[in-house]
Write an enzyme that holds these catalytic residues in place. Structure first.
Site, PDB file in Angstrom:
ATOM      1  N   ALA A 244       0.778  -1.243   0.000  1.00  0.00           N
ATOM      2  CA  ALA A 244       0.000   0.000   0.000  1.00  0.00           C
ATOM      3  C   ALA A 244       0.805   1.286   0.000  1.00  0.00           C
ATOM      4  O   ALA A 244       0.360   2.291  -0.556  1.00  0.00           O
ATOM      5  CB  ALA A 244      -0.940   0.010   1.211  1.00  0.00           C
ATOM      6  N   ALA A 245       1.970   1.302   0.646  1.00  0.00           N
ATOM      7  CA  ALA A 245       2.690   2.571   0.811  1.00  0.00           C
ATOM      8  C   ALA A 245       3.103   3.140  -0.544  1.00  0.00           C
ATOM      9  O   ALA A 245       3.449   2.383  -1.452  1.00  0.00           O
ATOM     10  CB  ALA A 245       3.918   2.358   1.695  1.00  0.00           C
ATOM     11  N   PRO A 246       3.050   4.477  -0.664  1.00  0.00           N
ATOM     12  CA  PRO A 246       2.702   5.486   0.346  1.00  0.00           C
ATOM     13  C   PRO A 246       1.213   5.702   0.559  1.00  0.00           C
ATOM     14  O   PRO A 246       0.825   6.440   1.442  1.00  0.00           O
ATOM     15  CB  PRO A 246       3.358   6.752  -0.209  1.00  0.00           C
ATOM     16  CG  PRO A 246       3.323   6.562  -1.690  1.00  0.00           C
ATOM     17  CD  PRO A 246       3.548   5.100  -1.925  1.00  0.00           C
ATOM     18  N   GLY A 247       0.373   5.086  -0.278  1.00  0.00           N
ATOM     19  CA  GLY A 247      -1.052   5.117   0.022  1.00  0.00           C
ATOM     20  C   GLY A 247      -1.964   5.712  -1.027  1.00  0.00           C
ATOM     21  O   GLY A 247      -3.177   5.802  -0.804  1.00  0.00           O
ATOM     22  N   GLY A 248      -1.434   6.132  -2.155  1.00  0.00           N
ATOM     23  CA  GLY A 248      -2.266   6.784  -3.163  1.00  0.00           C
ATOM     24  C   GLY A 248      -3.403   5.928  -3.673  1.00  0.00           C
ATOM     25  O   GLY A 248      -4.552   6.395  -3.783  1.00  0.00           O
ATOM     26  N   LYS A 249      -3.129   4.669  -3.961  1.00  0.00           N
ATOM     27  CA  LYS A 249      -4.188   3.782  -4.453  1.00  0.00           C
ATOM     28  C   LYS A 249      -5.148   3.419  -3.326  1.00  0.00           C
ATOM     29  O   LYS A 249      -6.367   3.289  -3.548  1.00  0.00           O
ATOM     30  CB  LYS A 249      -3.565   2.533  -5.085  1.00  0.00           C
ATOM     31  CG  LYS A 249      -2.802   2.829  -6.380  1.00  0.00           C
ATOM     32  CD  LYS A 249      -2.209   1.576  -6.977  1.00  0.00           C
ATOM     33  CE  LYS A 249      -1.516   1.865  -8.314  1.00  0.00           C
ATOM     34  NZ  LYS A 249      -0.338   2.731  -8.171  1.00  0.00           N
ATOM     35  N   ASP A 308      -0.286  -3.865  -6.007  1.00  0.00           N
ATOM     36  CA  ASP A 308       0.605  -2.906  -6.673  1.00  0.00           C
ATOM     37  C   ASP A 308       2.043  -3.330  -6.366  1.00  0.00           C
ATOM     38  O   ASP A 308       2.717  -2.743  -5.520  1.00  0.00           O
ATOM     39  CB  ASP A 308       0.316  -1.489  -6.167  1.00  0.00           C
ATOM     40  CG  ASP A 308       1.017  -0.427  -6.980  1.00  0.00           C
ATOM     41  OD1 ASP A 308       1.211  -0.638  -8.200  1.00  0.00           O
ATOM     42  OD2 ASP A 308       1.380   0.615  -6.410  1.00  0.00           O
ATOM     43  N   CYS A 361       3.926  -0.255 -12.153  1.00  0.00           N
ATOM     44  CA  CYS A 361       4.272   0.987 -12.855  1.00  0.00           C
ATOM     45  C   CYS A 361       5.405   0.689 -13.842  1.00  0.00           C
ATOM     46  O   CYS A 361       6.290   1.505 -14.068  1.00  0.00           O
ATOM     47  CB  CYS A 361       4.637   2.104 -11.893  1.00  0.00           C
ATOM     48  SG  CYS A 361       6.010   1.738 -10.793  1.00  0.00           S
TER      49      CYS A 361
END
Length: 407
Positions: A244-249, A308, A361
């Site tokens: 998860a980090a940094p948390g955008g999604k 991710d 990405c």
């Protein structure tokens, strides 16, 4: 403001040594000048090295090469300091820091290149194509095979451009008649996230003030919404984000869930958890923990998960140009192995008719569709419903996402 170029060189050299998988140019210094230099050197590194090796009179020490990279970046790619002054500063720095002999070497090499520039000659006329495109040969060859020469040239030119700062208008809690600061320019909707409003900042924009304003935004590249939108999280569901980090999604998912349900957000890196907690602070549905995604074990079965996964970052080379020069087949194979472990582990906890959205990405086939095809061979109770590859442009980063559903 007067700039001390001797100090600038010293700081840039220290930052160059720290560039790596977990730290890009923007992470290493708050100085905009030093950030700009680091980005410029990283974008053009193989071209600068090719020039150095072509015109140096002997073997170049690594410490000397780093100073020459800085000087050539200033002379060739930037226009703030006259070339003769750059040569004098670089020579004096090396004489004081290293030795008079190395200083003479630096002086001679730079003056040779400056002489060619003054004559109006093309510095890179006889350089290999991958050097002209500022790509490592290994990546250039892979992209030629995957995308063709024309698309590879477009990609190479686009990732040399500076990435703009994009802001996404927060969708939850609902904002009635949000006021958009005049320093922001609205972007056209993106097909993979048509319901999301994105804005880019002008040079006059004061980002910190905008983010503290009444209207709520989140700094986020449009390509990062591909995976959350493909997941289609719904209020009341149990959703996981094990990387998860940094948390955008995770933030986008929590907004789509309308803060109703359970969002299990975790990451293996303890140094990133504070940022993750801060970003998810407004959401009561979020539960945050430190876990290795290859061993992730949720307390209950999942309606869906977004994976991710760690990747080669070739879709975000505008922001991480240093990643070009650390790319290798060995590292790619290691990443593919980790990605497969994360996929296989998480698949065990998906409900019947639940879904996985696998996301990177990267624009590399091995990490994307090939990874999904191998997963489906190992896990025949899943089907592939949808997948999409977004190539990076001057407007957004690159990304890949695929939605898998358990039968």
């Amino acid at each position: 403001m007067k700039i001390n170029l001797q100090d600038t060189i010293a700081n840039v050299l220290v930052c160059q040594d720290k560039l790596g998988a977990q730290a890009g140019p923007a992470d290493l210094t708050e100085s905009k000048l030093e950030q700009n230099l680091l980005f410029t050197i990283a974008r053009h590194q193989n071209a600068l090295d090719w020039l150095i090796d072509k015109h140096a009179s002997g073997k170049v020490k690594l410490r000397t090469r780093k100073v020459l990279r800085w000087a050539l970046a200033e002379i060739i790619c930037m226009d703030g300091v006259p070339a003769p002054h750059v040569v004098d500063v670089a020579t004096a720095f090396v004489k004081r820091r290293y030795s008079p002999h190395e200083a003479g070497f630096v002086n001679a090499t730079l003056r040779t290149i400056c002489s060619i520039i003054q004559q109006g000659a093309d510095l890179f006329q006889d350089a290999p194509v991958h050097v002209k495109l500022r790509l490592p040969e290994i990546l250039w060859l892979k992209w030629i095979r995957q995308f063709g020469e024309e698309q590879t040239t477009i990609l190479a030119n686009d990732i040399l451009q500076q990435a703009s700062t994009c802001l996404r208008l927060r969708t939850f809690p609902p904002q009635k008649d949000p006021t958009i600061p005049k320093e922001l320019q609205k972007l056209q909707p993106f097909p993979w996230a048509p319901d999301q409003a994105f804005f880019t900042t002008t040079k006059r924009a004061k980002l910190k003030e905008i983010l503290k304003g009444k209207t709520k935004f989140y700094v986020q590249d449009p390509a990062t919404l591909l995976a959350p939108t493909m997941l289609q999280p719904k209020p009341g569901e149990v959703i996981a984000d094990p990387c998860a980090a940094p948390g955008g999604k995770s933030v986008a998912i929590a907004e789509m869930m309308k803060d109703c349900g359970i969002l299990l957000a975790s990451d293996v890196n303890p140094n990133k958890l504070d940022t993750l907690r801060e970003n998810l602070k407004p959401f009561t549905c979020a539960s945050i923990s430190q876990q290795d995604a290859t061993e992730f074990k949720p307390p209950s079965l999942l309606d869906g998960t977004i994976l991710d996964v760690p990747c080669s970052n070739t879709g975000v080379l505008r922001r991480r140009p240093d990643a070009k020069w650390t790319f290798s087949n060995k590292k790619l194979d290691e990443l593919v192995e980790i990605q497969a472990k994360i996929l296989d582990n998480t698949a065990k906890y998906i409900k019947k008719n639940g879904r996985i959205v696998y996301s990177t990405c990267s624009i590399e086939h091995d990490e994307n569709l090939a990874q999904i095809q191998k997963f489906l061979e190992r896990n025949q109770d899943f089907i592939l419903e949808e997948h999409q590859l977004i190539l990076p442009t001057t407007d957004h980063d690159g990304a890949f996402a695929a939605r898998l559903r358990r039968r």
